[in-house]
Design an enzyme around this catalytic site. Structure first.
Site, PDB file in Angstrom:
ATOM      1  N   GLU A  53     -13.568 104.994  12.064  1.00  0.00           N
ATOM      2  CA  GLU A  53     -13.963 103.582  12.046  1.00  0.00           C
ATOM      3  C   GLU A  53     -14.377 103.185  10.629  1.00  0.00           C
ATOM      4  OE1 GLU A  53     -13.633 101.140  14.238  1.00  0.00           O
ATOM      5  OE2 GLU A  53     -12.552 102.644  15.386  1.00  0.00           O
ATOM      6  N   GLY A  70     -10.214 100.508  11.889  1.00  0.00           N
ATOM      7  CA  GLY A  70     -10.253 101.955  12.066  1.00  0.00           C
ATOM      8  C   GLY A  70      -9.008 102.568  11.426  1.00  0.00           C
ATOM      9  N   GLY A 119     -17.012  91.023  23.970  1.00  0.00           N
ATOM     10  CA  GLY A 119     -17.639  90.794  22.666  1.00  0.00           C
ATOM     11  C   GLY A 119     -18.142  89.366  22.512  1.00  0.00           C
ATOM     12  N   ASN A 136      -5.607 101.296  13.096  1.00  0.00           N
ATOM     13  CA  ASN A 136      -5.543 101.179  14.548  1.00  0.00           C
ATOM     14  C   ASN A 136      -5.585  99.696  14.921  1.00  0.00           C
ATOM     15  OD1 ASN A 136      -5.929 101.690  17.360  1.00  0.00           O
ATOM     16  ND2 ASN A 136      -8.156 101.544  17.073  1.00  0.00           N
ATOM     17  N   ARG A 154       2.295  64.103  27.583  1.00  0.00           N
ATOM     18  CA  ARG A 154       1.287  64.986  28.191  1.00  0.00           C
ATOM     19  C   ARG A 154       1.790  65.590  29.495  1.00  0.00           C
ATOM     20  NH1 ARG A 154      -3.509  61.057  28.605  1.00  0.00           N
ATOM     21  NH2 ARG A 154      -4.487  62.882  29.540  1.00  0.00           N
ATOM     22  N   HIS A 167       8.339  51.452  21.955  1.00  0.00           N
ATOM     23  CA  HIS A 167       7.230  51.155  21.020  1.00  0.00           C
ATOM     24  C   HIS A 167       5.897  50.937  21.735  1.00  0.00           C
ATOM     25  CE1 HIS A 167      10.877  49.577  18.938  1.00  0.00           C
ATOM     26  NE2 HIS A 167      11.040  48.915  20.061  1.00  0.00           N
ATOM     27  N   TYR A 182       1.828  52.815  26.968  1.00  0.00           N
ATOM     28  CA  TYR A 182       1.170  53.880  27.727  1.00  0.00           C
ATOM     29  C   TYR A 182       1.649  53.816  29.173  1.00  0.00           C
ATOM     30  CZ  TYR A 182      -2.197  56.318  30.577  1.00  0.00           C
ATOM     31  OH  TYR A 182      -2.773  57.160  31.507  1.00  0.00           O
TER      32      TYR A 182
END
Ligand code: UD1
Ligand code: CA
Length: 427
Positions: free
Chosen positions: A155, A140, A12, A170, A300, A330, A333
């Site tokens: 439907e 449906g 779809g 459904n 991460r 504190h 990185y």
């Protein structure tokens, strides 16, 4: 052989997403929504899966490339029965065929297992997953005869007034025996207002042949939600977040403020670890027990944290190992780093792990002390019990020996005179 294959419908267009990306590839907590569907199917012990692609077929195929999951393209989007028909050749010798929509990421393996179980134990030719809704519009409707047998699905677009009062709908997930599916696919036509081949027409075809159509009701209504818009996507993210956090809390993790915490799938956290507010933990992270994480931490993928570790505010870690009893409290990185135990990483310490081409590694030995604001330009190796002065810049390729002290910009080894006290005797 008694084998079940799953066909996952994902052709779809997903018009209401307003996106160039196929709907099923929109992400929930870092993973495409369809991967939650294939995950639930595989945890329900179904190994053979075929995904039917259509809109954005190349992107969906690329996502599954190299996995055990096959893909087939539906040439023209002529309806859900036509989509299943496109995958017909993949069914092979399987005895049963489970059909799941690719845009229902909240479906669980428990529900799929119950559906399969009911199908097998009842000897039905088709078993449907149904739900009873306050507002059934758009779905449906399940039509039953006076004995309660399912005779048809109407439907929404076809439902006449009287059917609008039927609240049993459904969900879309269903399981056919192979022979029943083949009978239905042969007979389903497109005599309806959309000129589409509806898989749901299988119900009236099978029931007219006195073949048994069974159903089970989905217990938790979240599970049946189909995602059609970005608003529904955000709601699904919330449901998934809650599931993940409730499981962690049940296993002994304190999450102080679930409303501001985000934890992706595939995260493990040990008992008595406390997660403070506004923390984000992405997939493929493992955290030991008795740790304090956050507030405002971001962990991460590829992060491994030992027991009794403290990770404080505004700390980002990626592909980094931190051994037990180390503190990173504190504004820090650390990327591609391996930090030993009992290390103190001063506020504002940064690993410069990326040189524009490669990601380089940083090693910090047990018991070291990194002063505030240090910059470690990887690759760098700091020995055990070493001391890095505040504001030091350690150039790439540097290896600091065990117990040494380095200071300055660029950092140099602080020479000691004979008789100096060893580091560790002071402070
Ligand atoms: C469908 C069901 C309806 C059910 C509802 C639940 C049919 C005919 N109707 O309606 O009974 O209550 O889902 O949400 O199935 N698809 C393809 N190729 C196509 C057409 C559809 O792969 O040519 C896929 C879609 O990507 C989607 C699924 O089939 O995953 C259902 O199609 P959709 O058009 O969304 O059907 P609904 O009208 O929502
Ligand atoms: Ca739909």
């Amino acid at each position: 052989m008694n084998k079940t294959i799953a066909i996952i419908l994902a052709a779809g267009r997903g018009t209401r997403m307003k996106s160039g990306t196929p709907k099923v590839l929109h992400k929930i907590l870092g993973k495409p929504m369809i991967s939650y569907v294939t995950g639930a199917v595989s945890r329900a012990a179904i190994r053979d899966m075929v995904v039917v692609t259509g809109f954005g077929s190349d992107k969906v195929k690329e996502f599954f490339y190299g996995t055990k999951i096959k893909t087939v393209a539906q040439k023209r989007l002529l309806g859900s029965a036509n989509a299943v028909d496109a995958a017909k050749r993949e069914i092979g010798s399987s005895s049963d065929v489970l059909v799941v929509y690719g845009d229902t990421p909240l479906i669980t393996e428990d529900t799929l297992k119950s559906l399969i179980e009911r199908h097998k134990s009842s000897g039905a030719s088709l078993t449907l997953l149904t739900a009873t809704l306050k507002n059934p519009s758009g779905y449906g409707r399940i039509i039953r005869d006076t004995d309660g047998r399912i005779t048809k699905i109407a439907e929404d677009s076809e439902a006449r007034e009287y059917k609008k009062e039927i609240r049993e709908i459904n969900v879309g997930t269903c399981i056919f025996t192979r022979s029943a599916l083949f009978i239905a696919l042969k007979e389903i036509g497109c005599d309806n207002s959309k000129r589409e081949y509806y898989l749901t027409d299988a119900v009236k075809i099978l029931s007219a042949r006195a073949l048994k159509v069974e159903s089970i009701a989905v217990e938790n209504l979240d599970e049946m939600t189909g995602i059609n818009s970005r608003i529904e996507l955000a709601a699904a993210v919330n449901v998934m977040k809650t599931r993940i956090m409730e499981e962690l809390m049940a296993s002994g993790v304190t999450i102080q403020d679930p409303a501001t915490t985000t934890i992706y799938p595939d995260v493990s956290i040990g008992e008595d670890t406390v997660i403070y507010p506004n923390t984000i933990i992405e997939s493929d992270v493992k955290i030991g027990s008795n740790c304090h994480i956050g507030p405002f931490a971001r962990l991460r993928g590829g992060t491994r944290i030992g027991d009794k570790v403290e990770i404080g505010n505004f700390v980002e870690l990626v592909r980094t190992g931190v051994a037990e009893s180390t503190k990173v409290k504190h504004h820090t990185y650390l990327g591609d780093a391996r930090v030993g135990k009992n290390v103190n990483i001063g506020a504002g310490t940064i690993t410069a792990n990326y040189d524009g081409k490669n990601k380089n590694r940083t090693f910090i030995g047990d018991g070291s002390f990194i002063g505030v604001g240090a910059i470690l330009i990887a690759p760098v190796k700091i020995g055990k019990k070493a001391l890095v002065g505040a504001g030091a810049v350690i150039l790439r390729g540097t290896s600091v020996k065990d117990g040494a002290t380095v200071v300055g910009v660029p950092a140099k080894i602080l020479r000691r005179r004979a008789g100096d006290r060893r580091r560790g005797d002071r402070r």
